[in-house]
Design a protein around this motif. Sequence first.
Motif, mmCIF file in Angstrom:
data_model
loop_
_atom_site.group_PDB
_atom_site.id
_atom_site.type_symbol
_atom_site.label_atom_id
_atom_site.label_comp_id
_atom_site.label_asym_id
_atom_site.label_seq_id
_atom_site.Cartn_x
_atom_site.Cartn_y
_atom_site.Cartn_z
ATOM 1 N N ILE A 149 37.542 40.122 39.672
ATOM 2 C CA ILE A 149 38.613 39.289 39.299
ATOM 3 C C ILE A 149 39.916 39.995 39.690
ATOM 4 O O ILE A 149 40.165 41.178 39.522
ATOM 5 C CB ILE A 149 38.434 39.279 37.688
ATOM 6 C CG1 ILE A 149 37.205 38.496 37.048
ATOM 7 C CG2 ILE A 149 39.915 38.555 37.194
ATOM 8 C CD1 ILE A 149 37.127 38.180 35.495
ATOM 9 N N LEU A 150 40.819 39.148 40.297
ATOM 10 C CA LEU A 150 42.215 39.521 40.681
ATOM 11 C C LEU A 150 42.936 38.694 39.685
ATOM 12 O O LEU A 150 42.996 37.654 39.756
ATOM 13 C CB LEU A 150 42.456 39.459 41.991
ATOM 14 C CG LEU A 150 41.335 39.796 43.259
ATOM 15 C CD1 LEU A 150 42.139 39.350 44.497
ATOM 16 C CD2 LEU A 150 41.119 41.195 43.136
ATOM 17 N N ILE A 151 43.928 39.477 38.963
ATOM 18 C CA ILE A 151 44.921 38.654 38.709
ATOM 19 C C ILE A 151 46.251 39.037 39.117
ATOM 20 O O ILE A 151 46.673 40.310 39.106
ATOM 21 C CB ILE A 151 45.110 39.187 36.887
ATOM 22 C CG1 ILE A 151 43.758 39.006 36.322
ATOM 23 C CG2 ILE A 151 46.201 38.371 36.112
ATOM 24 C CD1 ILE A 151 43.861 39.370 34.658
ATOM 25 N N THR A 152 46.812 37.819 39.687
ATOM 26 C CA THR A 152 48.026 38.281 40.605
ATOM 27 C C THR A 152 49.260 37.661 39.755
ATOM 28 O O THR A 152 49.136 36.823 38.639
ATOM 29 C CB THR A 152 47.982 37.535 42.017
ATOM 30 O OG1 THR A 152 48.130 36.014 41.760
ATOM 31 C CG2 THR A 152 46.427 37.873 42.604
ATOM 32 N N ASP A 153 50.436 37.662 40.385
ATOM 33 C CA ASP A 153 51.715 37.136 39.541
ATOM 34 C C ASP A 153 51.503 35.587 39.723
ATOM 35 O O ASP A 153 52.097 34.790 39.028
ATOM 36 C CB ASP A 153 52.836 37.636 40.337
ATOM 37 C CG ASP A 153 52.913 37.317 42.045
ATOM 38 O OD1 ASP A 153 51.532 37.479 42.499
ATOM 39 O OD2 ASP A 153 53.806 37.184 42.840
ATOM 40 N N LYS A 154 50.608 34.955 40.576
ATOM 41 C CA LYS A 154 50.613 33.525 40.651
ATOM 42 C C LYS A 154 49.292 32.924 40.119
ATOM 43 O O LYS A 154 49.305 31.768 39.763
ATOM 44 C CB LYS A 154 50.712 33.147 42.293
ATOM 45 C CG LYS A 154 51.748 33.450 42.877
ATOM 46 C CD LYS A 154 51.862 33.115 44.364
ATOM 47 C CE LYS A 154 52.701 34.229 45.052
ATOM 48 N NZ LYS A 154 51.953 35.414 45.479
ATOM 49 N N GLU A 155 48.179 33.677 40.162
ATOM 50 C CA GLU A 155 46.950 33.036 39.951
ATOM 51 C C GLU A 155 46.022 33.974 39.201
ATOM 52 O O GLU A 155 46.167 35.022 39.284
ATOM 53 C CB GLU A 155 46.200 32.593 41.266
ATOM 54 C CG GLU A 155 46.947 31.392 42.039
ATOM 55 C CD GLU A 155 46.352 31.311 43.366
ATOM 56 O OE1 GLU A 155 45.868 32.230 43.992
ATOM 57 O OE2 GLU A 155 45.940 30.029 43.567
ATOM 58 N N ASN A 156 45.021 33.487 38.532
ATOM 59 C CA ASN A 156 43.700 34.226 38.234
ATOM 60 C C ASN A 156 42.518 33.672 39.316
ATOM 61 O O ASN A 156 42.286 32.917 39.517
ATOM 62 C CB ASN A 156 43.271 33.643 36.777
ATOM 63 C CG ASN A 156 44.385 33.621 35.706
ATOM 64 O OD1 ASN A 156 45.088 34.441 35.709
ATOM 65 N ND2 ASN A 156 44.575 32.552 35.021
ATOM 66 N N ILE A 157 42.060 34.787 39.629
ATOM 67 C CA ILE A 157 41.143 34.755 40.911
ATOM 68 C C ILE A 157 39.830 35.405 40.615
ATOM 69 O O ILE A 157 39.849 36.450 40.048
ATOM 70 C CB ILE A 157 41.752 35.207 42.173
ATOM 71 C CG1 ILE A 157 42.856 34.665 42.535
ATOM 72 C CG2 ILE A 157 40.816 35.120 43.302
ATOM 73 C CD1 ILE A 157 43.920 35.176 43.377
ATOM 74 N N PHE A 158 38.501 34.532 40.838
ATOM 75 C CA PHE A 158 37.288 35.347 40.874
ATOM 76 C C PHE A 158 36.642 35.135 42.369
ATOM 77 O O PHE A 158 36.561 34.199 42.833
ATOM 78 C CB PHE A 158 36.485 34.797 39.825
ATOM 79 C CG PHE A 158 35.161 35.458 39.566
ATOM 80 C CD1 PHE A 158 35.115 36.801 39.336
ATOM 81 C CD2 PHE A 158 33.924 34.551 39.841
ATOM 82 C CE1 PHE A 158 33.855 37.268 39.294
ATOM 83 C CE2 PHE A 158 32.845 35.199 39.928
ATOM 84 C CZ PHE A 158 32.653 36.552 39.296
ATOM 85 N N ILE A 159 36.582 36.318 42.862
ATOM 86 C CA ILE A 159 35.857 36.389 44.014
ATOM 87 C C ILE A 159 34.272 36.746 44.138
ATOM 88 O O ILE A 159 33.761 37.855 43.364
ATOM 89 C CB ILE A 159 36.594 37.639 45.037
ATOM 90 C CG1 ILE A 159 38.164 36.993 45.029
ATOM 91 C CG2 ILE A 159 36.030 37.521 46.458
ATOM 92 C CD1 ILE A 159 38.936 38.221 45.932
ATOM 93 N N THR A 160 33.633 35.985 44.505
ATOM 94 C CA THR A 160 32.126 36.105 44.206
ATOM 95 C C THR A 160 31.378 35.793 45.454
ATOM 96 O O THR A 160 32.035 35.992 46.468
ATOM 97 C CB THR A 160 31.621 35.573 43.263
ATOM 98 O OG1 THR A 160 30.144 35.595 42.635
ATOM 99 C CG2 THR A 160 31.828 33.778 43.203
ATOM 100 N N ASP A 161 29.909 35.385 45.481
ATOM 101 C CA ASP A 161 29.310 35.095 46.542
ATOM 102 C C ASP A 161 28.213 33.743 46.610
ATOM 103 O O ASP A 161 28.277 33.425 45.147
ATOM 104 C CB ASP A 161 28.456 36.341 47.335
ATOM 105 C CG ASP A 161 27.301 36.836 46.216
ATOM 106 O OD1 ASP A 161 26.495 35.893 45.897
ATOM 107 O OD2 ASP A 161 27.543 37.918 45.806
ATOM 108 N N ALA A 162 27.659 33.305 47.583
ATOM 109 C CA ALA A 162 26.856 32.371 47.435
ATOM 110 C C ALA A 162 25.909 32.126 46.120
ATOM 111 O O ALA A 162 25.962 30.894 45.803
ATOM 112 C CB ALA A 162 26.201 32.240 48.902
ATOM 113 N N ARG A 163 25.458 33.246 45.681
ATOM 114 C CA ARG A 163 24.439 32.957 44.478
ATOM 115 C C ARG A 163 25.081 32.847 43.327
ATOM 116 O O ARG A 163 24.452 31.961 42.611
ATOM 117 C CB ARG A 163 23.980 34.459 44.281
ATOM 118 C CG ARG A 163 23.299 35.199 45.468
ATOM 119 C CD ARG A 163 22.744 36.597 45.248
ATOM 120 N NE ARG A 163 23.903 37.610 45.074
ATOM 121 C CZ ARG A 163 24.072 38.728 44.682
ATOM 122 N NH1 ARG A 163 22.865 39.205 44.014
ATOM 123 N NH2 ARG A 163 25.104 39.634 44.672
#
Lengths: 356, 356
Positions: B40-54
């Motif tokens: 999980i990346l919490i940035t000044d603009k967004e909440n992001i979840f980086i995962t993979d195809a599974r």
Amino acid sequence: MNDKIRCIREKMKLLNLQGLIISNPVNIRYILGLDVEGTILITDKENIFITDARYIEEVNEFLTINDEFVIYDAKDLSDVDNYYFFQDCENVGFEEYYVTFSNYENMIRKYRIKSFEETDKIVEKIRMIKDEEEIKNIEKACKITDKCFNYLINYIKIGMTEREIAFEIEKFFIENGADSLAFETIVASGENSSKPHARPTDKVIRYGDPITIDFGAKVNGYSSDMTRTVFAGCILDEIRELYNLVLKVQQKSIKCMKEGIPCKTVARDAENELYIYNYSLIHALGHGVGLDVHELPIISHNSKFSFKENMVVTSEPGIYIPGKYGIRIEDTLRIGRLEPEVLTKSSKEIIIVDKK
Amino acid sequence: MNDKIRCIREKMKLLNLQGLIISNPVNIRYILGLDVEGTILITDKENIFITDARYIEEVNEFLTINDEFVIYDAKDLSDVDNYYFFQDCENVGFEEYYVTFSNYENMIRKYRIKSFEETDKIVEKIRMIKDEEEIKNIEKACKITDKCFNYLINYIKIGMTEREIAFEIEKFFIENGADSLAFETIVASGENSSKPHARPTDKVIRYGDPITIDFGAKVNGYSSDMTRTVFAGCILDEIRELYNLVLKVQQKSIKCMKEGIPCKTVARDAENELYIYNYSLIHALGHGVGLDVHELPIISHNSKFSFKENMVVTSEPGIYIPGKYGIRIEDTLRIGRLEPEVLTKSSKEIIIVDKK
């Protein structure tokens, strides 16, 4: 001196390390042969194991004078004792893939380390080549796994859940001399078998389901790893073709696993073989097996390792048709001087369970 | 926005963090409510979840627009995409107790982080206070544990091994709706009970043995944790006294666990109480329970935390006489506004099993 420490000290010389801190509990288990908590310090003068009251007695009883280890209870060590250990070491290595950032900072402070060096899995690389005793333990684990598979062939019935089967495997292992599971068993049936890492669910085995069973036992800390895909009641012709393709690729890959051959060559050949039939291998072809069920070498298209005698590895090609089904076949094998020796010996014929 | 993220963003403001990287899978499970791999990346603009195809499909189905999460497949992100995430963040936090040194270096490089800040368990501290749904799950896990204990009272017989009993517990949990064990069960009988962290062995239960059973179930990811010490066939008078002392200390400590009271005060009181009788508490009095079976707050004489409503914690005093026997009694409880609510409700009377 302890054989494993002697070997590590040789590698340390090549890396110009006068000291080394080993924190990874699996590496400590490997070196000491004991499952105890603590830290190993290798200094220019001594081999040191720092532990606590819970383990002191056990360690002292187990290690002999030939191990050349000095054992300390952490609470008996003053700040000055800690400063002293590495005082004459220019470069001290640490396990950058295991040590957290917080521990890294603590160690620098505690041991007053001048130059703290990454070691790129120094112990894990030594662990790739197994000695006689390690191989014996893996063989035992493989035997129990085979015995369990033979039992499962008659045990599995249409109407059982994946979880029931997974649980029966654990029970069988414990009752047949394993320490524990080597890893969480995969029992994936029907469309679940299309996910390589599926966990057992409450899904019931239905007539016609492929059932992928990926399982292994642990004996004296050492693992086995085997996968078989069996079929409930019958097998569809389209799946039979797929099965035979996976089996062909697996058998061919095993034959190529020989001293001196790069791991990536074997992985790429298997990938290409599947690619001809329009399938792609969505995971590595295999991996080392030992105290960790997944350890070095990785056998994938970008692996940097070559096969060497007494590596113990898997070959586990698979084909996965999303939302439909999957087939995987995996064995654990020892790389020999000429031919590999397959340690999991369960049948790879097409097996129909609960055939009416 | 996702409630948990909103709470984390508030804490980030206090720490002057414009960005945060969450890598610990338990913290990710907590925030997303899903057991999936990624970052999980919490940035000044967004909440992001980086995962993979599974996991992409599962995550997209589970999260709603209200979660305000942007989901990426890692392989679709270019170097430039990665640079961009934190480009306007002065200070970015990371989990220094989880992230390895190697990952720390990778993240600085990958995300071009200017100032990478330690966050001292920012998410773990938020996890200390449980919401309604979390408490419900823990309650369910405690109920299954109680049910299992009731079953064990009649199940345990002299002549069984510790391993048999431990295995029966696992079987009972699975058959009664638990996901799994919350942790490796301790069944320690006779002299083994003097080791607080004993693993189940092939030792047979003998007449007169105390049997310490420390066990817990997992339900929807949440744990219970309970210990009872029962006696095989009979109880010696000297042990009866010890049992009653441990029970008294445990019951008193639970009464003191109230909103606003420092954890260390309760731990020190329990230690002093035992000390009067010449015993010392050789482990912490208790700990938080949730997604991890051991989590914050630690309840020990140097804990920095105070009890707050809806913390879920244990109290588990014990007395251990090396080489002879040990007694431990443990409950899981919820800190209430006035009184604590004990969630594990099994009897703490002296229980003799297999009484002829």
